[in-house]
Design a protein around this motif. Sequence first.
Motif, PDB file in Angstrom:
ATOM      1  N   PRO A 217     -36.958  44.606 -79.238  1.00 49.87           N
ATOM      2  CA  PRO A 217     -37.779  43.861 -78.279  1.00 49.87           C
ATOM      3  C   PRO A 217     -38.095  44.655 -77.014  1.00 49.87           C
ATOM      4  O   PRO A 217     -38.597  44.099 -76.046  1.00 49.87           O
ATOM      5  N   PHE A 218     -37.770  45.946 -77.005  1.00 46.68           N
ATOM      6  CA  PHE A 218     -38.043  46.782 -75.860  1.00 46.68           C
ATOM      7  C   PHE A 218     -38.364  48.199 -76.349  1.00 46.68           C
ATOM      8  O   PHE A 218     -38.111  48.547 -77.498  1.00 46.68           O
ATOM      9  N   GLU A 219     -38.946  48.999 -75.462  1.00 43.26           N
ATOM     10  CA  GLU A 219     -39.293  50.369 -75.770  1.00 43.26           C
ATOM     11  C   GLU A 219     -38.218  51.321 -75.248  1.00 43.26           C
ATOM     12  O   GLU A 219     -37.699  51.132 -74.148  1.00 43.26           O
ATOM     13  N   ALA A 220     -37.898  52.336 -76.042  1.00 41.54           N
ATOM     14  CA  ALA A 220     -36.972  53.373 -75.587  1.00 41.54           C
ATOM     15  C   ALA A 220     -37.247  54.643 -76.386  1.00 41.54           C
ATOM     16  O   ALA A 220     -37.549  54.580 -77.579  1.00 41.54           O
ATOM     17  N   VAL A 221     -37.160  55.761 -75.716  1.00 42.65           N
ATOM     18  CA  VAL A 221     -37.343  57.061 -76.364  1.00 42.65           C
ATOM     19  C   VAL A 221     -36.076  57.876 -76.135  1.00 42.65           C
ATOM     20  O   VAL A 221     -35.638  58.053 -74.993  1.00 42.65           O
ATOM     21  N   VAL A 222     -35.478  58.355 -77.211  1.00 48.92           N
ATOM     22  CA  VAL A 222     -34.299  59.218 -77.150  1.00 48.92           C
ATOM     23  C   VAL A 222     -34.765  60.634 -77.436  1.00 48.92           C
ATOM     24  O   VAL A 222     -35.136  60.960 -78.578  1.00 48.92           O
ATOM     25  N   ASP A 223     -34.787  61.476 -76.423  1.00 47.55           N
ATOM     26  CA  ASP A 223     -35.266  62.842 -76.600  1.00 47.55           C
ATOM     27  C   ASP A 223     -34.148  63.870 -76.433  1.00 47.55           C
ATOM     28  O   ASP A 223     -34.394  65.033 -76.120  1.00 47.55           O
ATOM     29  N   TRP A 224     -32.898  63.419 -76.646  1.00 42.55           N
ATOM     30  CA  TRP A 224     -31.761  64.328 -76.495  1.00 42.55           C
ATOM     31  C   TRP A 224     -30.889  64.372 -77.755  1.00 42.55           C
ATOM     32  O   TRP A 224     -29.713  64.726 -77.694  1.00 42.55           O
ATOM     33  N   ALA A 225     -31.469  64.027 -78.924  1.00 44.57           N
ATOM     34  CA  ALA A 225     -30.683  64.011 -80.165  1.00 44.57           C
ATOM     35  C   ALA A 225     -30.564  65.414 -80.755  1.00 44.57           C
ATOM     36  O   ALA A 225     -30.873  65.652 -81.926  1.00 44.57           O
ATOM     37  N   HIS A 226     -30.116  66.353 -79.921  1.00 45.45           N
ATOM     38  CA  HIS A 226     -30.073  67.749 -80.361  1.00 45.45           C
ATOM     39  C   HIS A 226     -29.027  67.982 -81.447  1.00 45.45           C
ATOM     40  O   HIS A 226     -29.122  68.955 -82.201  1.00 45.45           O
ATOM     41  N   ASP A 227     -28.030  67.105 -81.513  1.00 43.62           N
ATOM     42  CA  ASP A 227     -26.996  67.222 -82.542  1.00 43.62           C
ATOM     43  C   ASP A 227     -27.218  66.230 -83.677  1.00 43.62           C
ATOM     44  O   ASP A 227     -26.289  65.899 -84.416  1.00 43.62           O
ATOM     45  N   GLY A 228     -28.434  65.733 -83.812  1.00 38.86           N
ATOM     46  CA  GLY A 228     -28.733  64.784 -84.874  1.00 38.86           C
ATOM     47  C   GLY A 228     -28.330  63.371 -84.503  1.00 38.86           C
ATOM     48  O   GLY A 228     -28.355  62.976 -83.342  1.00 38.86           O
ATOM     49  N   VAL A 229     -27.930  62.614 -85.518  1.00 44.68           N
ATOM     50  CA  VAL A 229     -27.593  61.197 -85.361  1.00 44.68           C
ATOM     51  C   VAL A 229     -26.217  60.955 -85.962  1.00 44.68           C
ATOM     52  O   VAL A 229     -25.858  61.562 -86.978  1.00 44.68           O
ATOM     53  N   LEU A 230     -25.442  60.075 -85.332  1.00 44.93           N
ATOM     54  CA  LEU A 230     -24.148  59.658 -85.863  1.00 44.93           C
ATOM     55  C   LEU A 230     -24.352  58.368 -86.649  1.00 44.93           C
ATOM     56  O   LEU A 230     -24.797  57.359 -86.096  1.00 44.93           O
ATOM     57  N   PHE A 231     -24.055  58.380 -87.937  1.00 50.57           N
ATOM     58  CA  PHE A 231     -24.189  57.208 -88.796  1.00 50.57           C
ATOM     59  C   PHE A 231     -22.807  56.586 -89.008  1.00 50.57           C
ATOM     60  O   PHE A 231     -21.863  57.280 -89.400  1.00 50.57           O
ATOM     61  N   ILE A 232     -22.716  55.260 -88.743  1.00 50.73           N
ATOM     62  CA  ILE A 232     -21.423  54.577 -88.806  1.00 50.73           C
ATOM     63  C   ILE A 232     -21.535  53.380 -89.758  1.00 50.73           C
ATOM     64  O   ILE A 232     -22.162  52.368 -89.410  1.00 50.73           O
ATOM     65  N   PRO A 233     -20.940  53.459 -90.950  1.00 51.86           N
ATOM     66  CA  PRO A 233     -20.926  52.287 -91.829  1.00 51.86           C
ATOM     67  C   PRO A 233     -19.931  51.249 -91.332  1.00 51.86           C
ATOM     68  O   PRO A 233     -18.920  51.596 -90.706  1.00 51.86           O
ATOM     69  N   CYS A 234     -20.211  49.991 -91.604  1.00 54.27           N
ATOM     70  CA  CYS A 234     -19.349  48.898 -91.116  1.00 54.27           C
ATOM     71  C   CYS A 234     -19.337  47.793 -92.148  1.00 54.27           C
ATOM     72  O   CYS A 234     -20.403  47.321 -92.569  1.00 54.27           O
ATOM     73  N   THR A 235     -18.161  47.348 -92.558  1.00 55.10           N
ATOM     74  CA  THR A 235     -18.068  46.303 -93.589  1.00 55.10           C
ATOM     75  C   THR A 235     -18.397  44.921 -93.046  1.00 55.10           C
ATOM     76  O   THR A 235     -18.732  44.020 -93.807  1.00 55.10           O
ATOM     77  N   ALA A 236     -18.291  44.731 -91.731  1.00 53.60           N
ATOM     78  CA  ALA A 236     -18.562  43.418 -91.135  1.00 53.60           C
ATOM     79  C   ALA A 236     -19.977  43.304 -90.588  1.00 53.60           C
ATOM     80  O   ALA A 236     -20.388  42.223 -90.168  1.00 53.60           O
ATOM     81  N   HIS A 237     -20.713  44.397 -90.597  1.00 56.22           N
ATOM     82  CA  HIS A 237     -22.055  44.402 -90.008  1.00 56.22           C
ATOM     83  C   HIS A 237     -23.023  43.605 -90.870  1.00 56.22           C
ATOM     84  O   HIS A 237     -22.992  43.673 -92.096  1.00 56.22           O
ATOM     85  N   ALA A 238     -23.901  42.847 -90.205  1.00 54.82           N
ATOM     86  CA  ALA A 238     -24.948  42.101 -90.891  1.00 54.82           C
ATOM     87  C   ALA A 238     -26.238  42.256 -90.112  1.00 54.82           C
ATOM     88  O   ALA A 238     -26.222  42.480 -88.899  1.00 54.82           O
ATOM     89  N   GLY A 239     -27.355  42.128 -90.799  1.00 53.01           N
ATOM     90  CA  GLY A 239     -28.631  42.222 -90.116  1.00 53.01           C
ATOM     91  C   GLY A 239     -29.094  43.656 -89.977  1.00 53.01           C
ATOM     92  O   GLY A 239     -28.590  44.569 -90.653  1.00 53.01           O
ATOM     93  N   PRO A 240     -30.067  43.875 -89.095  1.00 54.05           N
ATOM     94  CA  PRO A 240     -30.638  45.220 -88.953  1.00 54.05           C
ATOM     95  C   PRO A 240     -29.648  46.207 -88.372  1.00 54.05           C
ATOM     96  O   PRO A 240     -28.633  45.836 -87.781  1.00 54.05           O
ATOM     97  N   ILE A 241     -29.954  47.474 -88.542  1.00 53.42           N
ATOM     98  CA  ILE A 241     -29.131  48.539 -87.979  1.00 53.42           C
ATOM     99  C   ILE A 241     -29.008  48.356 -86.464  1.00 53.42           C
ATOM    100  O   ILE A 241     -29.976  48.025 -85.788  1.00 53.42           O
ATOM    101  N   SER A 242     -27.807  48.547 -85.944  1.00 54.26           N
ATOM    102  CA  SER A 242     -27.625  48.506 -84.499  1.00 54.26           C
ATOM    103  C   SER A 242     -27.627  49.933 -83.954  1.00 54.26           C
ATOM    104  O   SER A 242     -27.284  50.888 -84.653  1.00 54.26           O
TER     105      SER A 242
END
Length: 352
Positions: A217-242
């Motif tokens: 619901p808002f705009e944001a630009v991340v221009d410092w992902a020089h080390d890529g992205v950290l992906f975190i799986p979660c067994t309790a997570h529901a809905g869209p990626i946080s």
Amino acid sequence: MAIRIETDALTLSRSRFATSPAGEIVATLQARRGPAQPHVRRWYAQALARLDTWTLDLLHALVPAAVEHSYVPDFLTPHPQRSRETRDGMVEAIAANPHAEVAAQLDFAFDGRAVRAEFAGGFRDERAYLSWRRRPAPLLQELFDAGEATLLEEAAAAMGRFFDAAIAGQWAQVSAVLDADVAYRAEAISTHGIAAMLANLDGDLAWDGRTLSLPRPFEAVVDWAHDGVLFIPCTAHAGPISYAAERPRTPALTYAARGTGALWPEPQRGEHAAGLGELIGATRLSLLRLLDDPRTTQDLSLLDGHGAPTVSYHLRLLSRSGLVTGRRSGRGVVYRRTALGDALLRGALPPY
């Protein structure tokens, strides 16, 4: 509106996976007033039964139910510093959050705090931003007044107590599910490439070779992902990626892990249930049980642990038999168990 993470193929190749109990705790708290998987409902019930009122009130104030608000301050889910974060590592990392970052996150989330132009600018206008923020509970306001160090100390201790009361007894099994999910994603990358892995994480996650995009619901630009992205799986997570990102830290994406049915309580298997499994097959019986609530193929795949093509195949067979029915909703199909399916599970088939 969307979050856009600037990352090309070379940058994305530096990404990594990690697991942490912090995400499991936060997702369990978020699910307290809505649908949740059986193991998540059990964790929250255990927390209610075992924790003191202060701990629960503080965590409820910091972590809104998902049906009420979508934002949780990032300091509760610090980036894991190792591939498998421990309970004590989580507590130490929460307490060690930089105070300036914590203050900014609280300003972003709560009424009565400073309105920062960099946050308000991401919304349609300042009024939309102010209406989006939450009113802090009285005990949370007291901790605001006491300062970030006191707030972090109390929050870290509360998260540790929640883990001990609700999740610790099953953490070995949770870790096994999370490790299996990471292995599955690694296999997907090696077989089909990273673009296919990303598409499988969430239908709304888009990558055009230069930018990862997530609707928000808002705009944001991340221009410092020089080390890529950290992906975190979660067994309790529901809905869209946080999403979580704090310059200059690596942006993190938390997503729903596969195979969480392994954490569910074993069903009571009487003579009827055993015979029914032999008749229609264990996978189809499992899918019938999961359709207590309407679910999509992707939902069922996440809960049952089988891939979406396998789930689709068994759903087609169940549909032909009149045990489930499907209705298109948006880009997917939502399946429901029919009255005949209900009767079959109860062992109360109508007479011919």
